[in-house]
Design a protein around this motif. Sequence first.
Motif, short mmCIF file in Angstrom:
data_model
loop_
_atom_site.label_atom_id
_atom_site.label_comp_id
_atom_site.label_asym_id
_atom_site.label_seq_id
_atom_site.Cartn_x
_atom_site.Cartn_y
_atom_site.Cartn_z
N ARG A 54 0.94 -1.09 0.02
CA ARG A 54 0.16 0.04 -0.03
C ARG A 54 0.82 1.11 -0.14
O ARG A 54 2.06 1.02 0.08
CB ARG A 54 -1.09 0.09 1.08
N GLY A 55 0.31 2.18 -0.02
CA GLY A 55 1.09 3.63 -0.21
C GLY A 55 1.10 3.90 -1.83
O GLY A 55 1.63 2.97 -2.57
N ALA A 56 0.87 5.23 -2.25
CA ALA A 56 0.68 5.53 -3.46
C ALA A 56 1.81 4.97 -4.51
O ALA A 56 1.93 4.32 -5.60
CB ALA A 56 0.55 6.95 -3.69
N ARG A 97 -7.33 -0.22 -6.88
CA ARG A 97 -7.79 1.07 -5.71
C ARG A 97 -7.80 2.34 -6.58
O ARG A 97 -6.96 2.55 -7.34
CB ARG A 97 -6.53 1.03 -4.63
N THR A 173 8.57 9.23 1.37
CA THR A 173 8.52 10.72 0.82
C THR A 173 8.41 11.52 2.33
O THR A 173 9.63 11.93 2.55
CB THR A 173 6.95 10.63 0.24
N GLN A 200 -1.32 1.94 10.04
CA GLN A 200 -0.47 2.24 9.36
C GLN A 200 0.78 2.84 10.12
O GLN A 200 2.12 2.91 9.79
CB GLN A 200 -0.54 2.93 7.97
N ASP A 241 -1.62 10.78 -2.15
CA ASP A 241 -2.03 9.91 -2.94
C ASP A 241 -2.35 10.49 -4.15
O ASP A 241 -2.24 9.83 -5.27
CB ASP A 241 -3.42 9.04 -2.55
N ASN A 251 -5.03 12.70 0.68
CA ASN A 251 -4.04 11.72 1.72
C ASN A 251 -4.99 10.97 2.83
O ASN A 251 -6.22 11.27 2.69
CB ASN A 251 -3.17 12.50 2.35
N LYS A 252 -4.17 10.22 3.15
CA LYS A 252 -4.89 9.25 4.36
C LYS A 252 -5.81 10.14 5.02
O LYS A 252 -5.67 11.02 5.58
CB LYS A 252 -3.93 8.60 5.19
#
Length: 351
Positions: A54-56, A97, A173, A200, A241, A251-252
């Motif tokens: 996961r994570g862009a 996703r 990042t 996360q 993202d 973002n999250k």
Amino acid sequence: MNNNEIKYDQVRPVKWRDDALFLIDQRLLPRVHEEIVCHDVAAVAHAIREMVVRGAPAIGITAAYGVVLAARSRYQEAPDTWKQDIEADLELLANTRPTAVNLFWAIDQMRKLVQSVSTDPVKTLLQKAQAIHQADIKANHAMGKLGAALIEQPCAVLTHCNAGALATGGYGTALGVIRAAYAGKRIHQVYADETRPWLQGARLTAWELLQDGIPVTLVVEGAAAHLMKQGEVGWVIVGSDRIAANGDVANKIGTYNLAVTARYHGVKVMVVAPTTTIDMNMAEGAEIPIETRDQSELLDLQGQRIAAKGADAWNPVFDVTPAGLVDAIVTEKGVVRSPDAEKMAQLMAGS
Ligand code: MRU
């Protein structure tokens, strides 16, 4: 890369080895450190959808390797029609996703090559996937330096979710900036939100910072305002993202809360993302598709119902922070302070 950068750069979530794709199973960390191996595109799509990876940026890199696996079997099965046949696999990957634009960017890059390659495609596509992977790591190191330079006074920072090595090709990042700034003694304390419901922050950010010897203090999301009021936190540092053409940042879920709270307390907000996360086709954040995941992620914990029977849940997993609440967007091409449409266009025109 200097010694400090190597010391603070130990984690790699995605690896190509022995003609297959190996992914650290991030659902199990930190209790179990195990890799899953993907031999075909279906396994890659499943891994992205189910949050093994996961994570862009990491999702984009994984999809690029997924295209290599798809091309291998499609070409073996039907060398004459594989270029049409592979479209179904690209669709499968694209439907995993919806929010992280790096996924669609990577698929597009690979699709262009699929269309232009004339012989056995595997070697050429693998080289491209590896180049995407390496470019991401390089971008993260560049952003690490640029972002760290923005932290003028040594301070504590607060990060959200995991925008680290685990969410990228490596180094991270937001956590790349934190790694560089910690090495340069610009950060004396890292706070990480636990990040419900996937944790996360508690599981991944804490684990990977500790792998690199960087101490971390966890807080619940609800502690952010109280923490900022203490006056110790200078910056909120997060990843993204998808960034719209006007500088709005997806973002999250919970990032928007942090940005509102930060502005109230005079804390600055830094968003760290490669230009592959910028989507110039989205004029503003309201156009960004926001993933909503299954209610069970909130209602249950490790397979056990924790919410009152009869309650339902709303589970959007990203939110959009308006550009006006962002002090700096850090990319590998440069820093955009107080982002707006004009500054974003200038950045992208130079890239
Ligand atoms: O649902 P996730 O874990 O894929 O969400 C990840 C994030 O929101 C990250 O902050 C974002 O992708 C940036 S990763 C460098």
